[in-house]
Scaffold this motif. Structure first.
Motif, PDB file in Angstrom:
ATOM      1  N   SER A 423       0.853  -1.201  -0.024  1.00 14.42           N
ATOM      2  CA  SER A 423      -0.014  -0.050  -0.178  1.00 14.42           C
ATOM      3  C   SER A 423       0.793   1.122  -0.032  1.00 14.42           C
ATOM      4  CB  SER A 423      -0.867  -0.111   1.219  1.00 14.42           C
ATOM      5  OG  SER A 423      -0.173   0.277   2.625  1.00 14.42           O
ATOM      6  N   ALA A 424       0.525   2.134  -0.663  1.00  8.71           N
ATOM      7  CA  ALA A 424       1.072   3.643  -0.592  1.00  8.71           C
ATOM      8  C   ALA A 424       0.890   4.434   0.662  1.00  8.71           C
ATOM      9  CB  ALA A 424       0.533   4.537  -1.733  1.00  8.71           C
ATOM     10  N   GLN A 425      -0.465   3.950   1.326  1.00  6.25           N
ATOM     11  CA  GLN A 425      -0.786   4.599   2.604  1.00  6.25           C
ATOM     12  C   GLN A 425       0.084   3.925   3.789  1.00  6.25           C
ATOM     13  OE1 GLN A 425      -4.646   3.808   1.342  1.00  6.25           O
ATOM     14  NE2 GLN A 425      -5.420   5.839   2.042  1.00  6.25           N
ATOM     15  N   SER A 426      -0.007   4.446   4.899  1.00  6.56           N
ATOM     16  CA  SER A 426       0.770   3.899   5.973  1.00  6.56           C
ATOM     17  C   SER A 426      -0.168   4.278   7.306  1.00  6.56           C
ATOM     18  CB  SER A 426       2.244   4.358   6.404  1.00  6.56           C
ATOM     19  OG  SER A 426       2.219   5.400   6.477  1.00  6.56           O
ATOM     20  N   LEU A 427      -0.040   3.435   8.235  1.00  7.83           N
ATOM     21  CA  LEU A 427      -0.717   3.626   9.749  1.00  7.83           C
ATOM     22  C   LEU A 427       0.140   3.429  10.706  1.00  7.83           C
ATOM     23  CD1 LEU A 427      -4.259   1.567   9.115  1.00  7.83           C
ATOM     24  CD2 LEU A 427      -3.844   4.151   8.973  1.00  7.83           C
ATOM     25  N   THR A 428      -0.005   4.358  11.762  1.00  4.89           N
ATOM     26  CA  THR A 428       1.213   4.398  12.865  1.00  4.89           C
ATOM     27  C   THR A 428       0.447   3.791  14.222  1.00  4.89           C
ATOM     28  OG1 THR A 428       2.373   6.132  11.839  1.00  4.89           O
ATOM     29  CG2 THR A 428       2.859   5.610  14.265  1.00  4.89           C
ATOM     30  N   GLU A 429       1.020   2.735  14.776  1.00  4.46           N
ATOM     31  CA  GLU A 429       0.611   2.126  15.942  1.00  4.46           C
ATOM     32  C   GLU A 429       1.354   3.133  17.172  1.00  4.46           C
ATOM     33  OE1 GLU A 429      -0.924  -0.489  18.987  1.00  4.46           O
ATOM     34  OE2 GLU A 429      -1.591  -0.200  16.962  1.00  4.46           O
ATOM     35  N   LEU A 430       0.381   3.802  17.810  1.00 13.07           N
ATOM     36  CA  LEU A 430       0.690   5.007  18.913  1.00 13.07           C
ATOM     37  C   LEU A 430       1.324   4.393  20.283  1.00 13.07           C
ATOM     38  CD1 LEU A 430      -1.897   7.763  18.165  1.00 13.07           C
ATOM     39  CD2 LEU A 430       0.389   7.664  17.549  1.00 13.07           C
ATOM     40  N   ALA A 431       2.198   4.874  20.636  1.00 16.01           N
ATOM     41  CA  ALA A 431       2.780   4.509  22.235  1.00 16.01           C
ATOM     42  C   ALA A 431       1.568   4.631  23.087  1.00 16.01           C
ATOM     43  CB  ALA A 431       4.040   5.009  22.626  1.00 16.01           C
ATOM     44  N   ALA A 432       1.602   3.619  24.290  1.00 19.39           N
ATOM     45  CA  ALA A 432       0.472   3.910  25.239  1.00 19.39           C
ATOM     46  C   ALA A 432       0.909   4.918  26.033  1.00 19.39           C
ATOM     47  CB  ALA A 432       0.333   2.554  26.015  1.00 19.39           C
ATOM     48  N   PRO A 433       0.011   5.878  26.387  1.00 20.85           N
ATOM     49  CA  PRO A 433       0.334   7.116  27.276  1.00 20.85           C
ATOM     50  C   PRO A 433       0.507   6.492  28.755  1.00 20.85           C
ATOM     51  CG  PRO A 433      -2.117   7.125  26.897  1.00 20.85           C
ATOM     52  CD  PRO A 433      -1.216   5.941  25.944  1.00 20.85           C
ATOM     53  N   ALA A 434       1.158   7.041  29.725  1.00 20.75           N
ATOM     54  CA  ALA A 434       1.345   6.736  31.046  1.00 20.75           C
ATOM     55  C   ALA A 434       0.487   7.617  31.817  1.00 20.75           C
ATOM     56  CB  ALA A 434       2.735   7.072  31.415  1.00 20.75           C
ATOM     57  N   ILE A 435      -0.148   7.101  32.879  1.00 18.84           N
ATOM     58  CA  ILE A 435      -1.192   7.829  33.625  1.00 18.84           C
ATOM     59  C   ILE A 435      -0.172   8.396  34.762  1.00 18.84           C
ATOM     60  CG2 ILE A 435      -3.194   7.387  35.362  1.00 18.84           C
ATOM     61  CD1 ILE A 435      -4.112   5.235  33.674  1.00 18.84           C
TER      62      ILE A 435
END
Length: 503
Positions: A423-435
């Motif tokens: 695919s020409a498009q891409s998706l990014t898996e974001l990091a989990a935020p800390a509480i």
């Protein structure tokens, strides 16, 4: 010297003519008797004369390549009614070849004539009023060349090499090949007794060689053709017994039939225009040639050509022969969209159908270009289906940027999977935020959740309760990335945990 005989009523006299020079002769008779005067007659008075013919001269003995005969010519002799011709081989009279002809030239057929040196002589033959001439001197010599002996017959570097022994008097040599059906190739000529004949146009089969010697002028008769006892064999191309696509090894396995005399068998793919693709691959002892398929092989139909070869000099490699077997490389599917489904928490890949595909494989690629996650298989639908969708789980994916890759596959053993389409498009898996903190706000009867730090690329965050078993409770609450603070309802009666995610 004259001699005389007497018969009743008249007298005859005969004279030897072998010592007479050519010319016209008259006779006269003198009658002599005792006591009488002699009486002399003169044949001129009665027009009586006799002529000895001239000796044939200026003989020309020469080979005629057009008629394949040796022509003997000479100037005509006045008064000759015919000519006798004698031929000599190596100085010995060839009694069976004498000829009587009315005029020059005479012809000696070279068919079946043995090798040797030949000469001829001619006698002018007279009628009853003339005397034969003398035999001419021997003509010039004409030599029929000996056929060259074979020293070797072998194959090397695309040519059949015919090595001949030199022949005395020969200036050139010819060689040709003859198969078991007596079909002959065109002769190849050389001044060197080593002759090379191209093997490119030869059909498979066994061949003898034939050779002859020729001279530089008309005093040399070409030799007869001599046939070699040695043979060379052009191998037949191996037949293809099967051609099967091995998905796990990414190779086409071509099974070849054995060829007698062959030391090696090879196979190679060819494009529709017969252009070879890739390098030839040698078959193993199991007669299987394993042709590795990589991403450079474009979509389309490919034939298979084969060749047999041998290490021996008496064997000629077969021609490359294209078999009826073929394999098909599927086209790449076109990816039309690559999105994230927030509700189902899956990645959705949409793509178009490919002719002859029976299924499709879909997978994620990480930023390093390596496959990530499990392969999802999508079976081809009914005829006329033009578009497909696959859903990929994001569970367990590390933080990274991903693209989708899709390829078409088939259960048909002669069909090669397509190259992966990315695919020409891409998706990014974001990091989990800390509480950062969790506190109950009694004034609001809500639990205040503060996110410790923002996540690059996040457009917002979600916070939600989890029960002791890790199951989400209630609705997720959106947190503005500017404040990093959100509130959950405070009226849960059971112990809860908290989780937060970026989105």
């Amino acid at each position: 010297m004259a001699s005389s005989t007497k018969s009743a009523g008249y007298t005859n006299a005969s004279f030897g003519v072998s010592s007479l020079a050519a010319g016209t002769y008259h006779a006269r008779v003198t009658a002599v008797a005792s006591g009488y005067n002699s009486s002399v007659s003169n044949s001129r008075d009665n027009n009586i004369s006799i002529e000895k013919l001239a000796t044939v001269s200026a003989l020309q003995f020469a080979y005629n390549s057009s008629s394949e005969k040796i022509d003997l010519s000479w100037p005509s002799v006045k008064g000759a009614s015919s000519y006798q011709v004698q031929y000599f081989k190596n100085g010995s009279h060839m009694t069976g070849s004498d000829q009587t002809i009315s005029a020059s030239p005479a012809h000696l057929d070279t068919s079946g004539l043995a090798a040797g040196d030949y000469t001829a002589r001619v006698l002018a033959v007279a009628d009853s009023h003339h005397v034969n001439g003398e035999w001419s001197a021997a003509s010039n010599q004409v030599t029929k060349l000996a056929a060259p002996a074979f020293q070797s017959l072998s194959y090397a570097s695309g040519n059949v090499q015919v090595n001949l022994a030199s022949v005395t008097g020969a200036s050139r040599y010819k060689a040709r090949l003859v198969d078991s059906s007596n079909h002959r190739t065109d002769a190849v000529e050389s001044s060197n007794p080593t002759i090379e004949i191209s093997a490119d146009e030869l059909a498979s089969g066994t061949y003898h060689a034939e050779a002859m010697a020729t001279g530089s002028d008309n005093t040399k008769v070409p030799s007869d053709w001599r046939t070699s006892s040695a043979m060379v064999t052009k191998l037949a191309a191996p037949a293809v017994s099967a051609a099967v696509w091995d998905e796990s090894a990414a190779q086409v396995v071509v099974t070849l039939a054995a060829v007698s005399g062959a030391a090696s068998l090879s196979a190679q793919l060819v494009a529709a225009d017969q252009t070879p693709v890739g390098s030839p691959v040698a078959a193993g002892s199991d007669l299987n040639a394993r042709i590795r398929i990589d991403n450079n092989l474009t979509a389309g139909s490919y034939g298979i050509r084969t060749q047999a070869a041998s290490s021996g000099s008496q064997f000629i490699p077969s021609d490359w022969s294209v078999s009826s077997a073929a394999v098909l490389r599927l086209a790449q599917p076109a990816i039309t969209s690559f999105t994230y489904d927030e509700v189902h928490e899956t990645i959705v890949v949409s793509f178009q159908s490919v002719a002859n595909a029976t299924a499709y494989e879909v997978q994620l690629l990480n930023s390093a270009g390596h496959a990530a996650g499990a392969v999802v298989s999508v079976q081809a639908g009914a005829a006329g289906t033009t578009a497909y969708t696959a859903q990929l789980s994001v569970a367990g994916l590390p933080v990274d940027t991903y693209k989708a890759q899709v390829r078409a596959v088939s259960t048909d053993q002669q069909t090669i999977s397509s190259v992966w389409a990315v695919s020409a498009q891409s998706l990014t898996e974001l990091a989990a935020p800390a509480i950062g903190s969790v506190a109950y706000d009694a004034s609001r009867n809500q639990v205040k959740v503060v996110i410790a730090a923002g996540i690059p690329g996040a457009a917002g965050y979600q916070i939600q309760y989890l029960n002791a078993q890790g199951i989400p409770l209630g609705q997720a609450v959106f947190v503005n990335p500017a404040s990093l603070t959100g509130y959950l309802p405070g009226d849960y009666l059971q112990p809860v945990n908290y989780f937060v995610r970026a989105r």
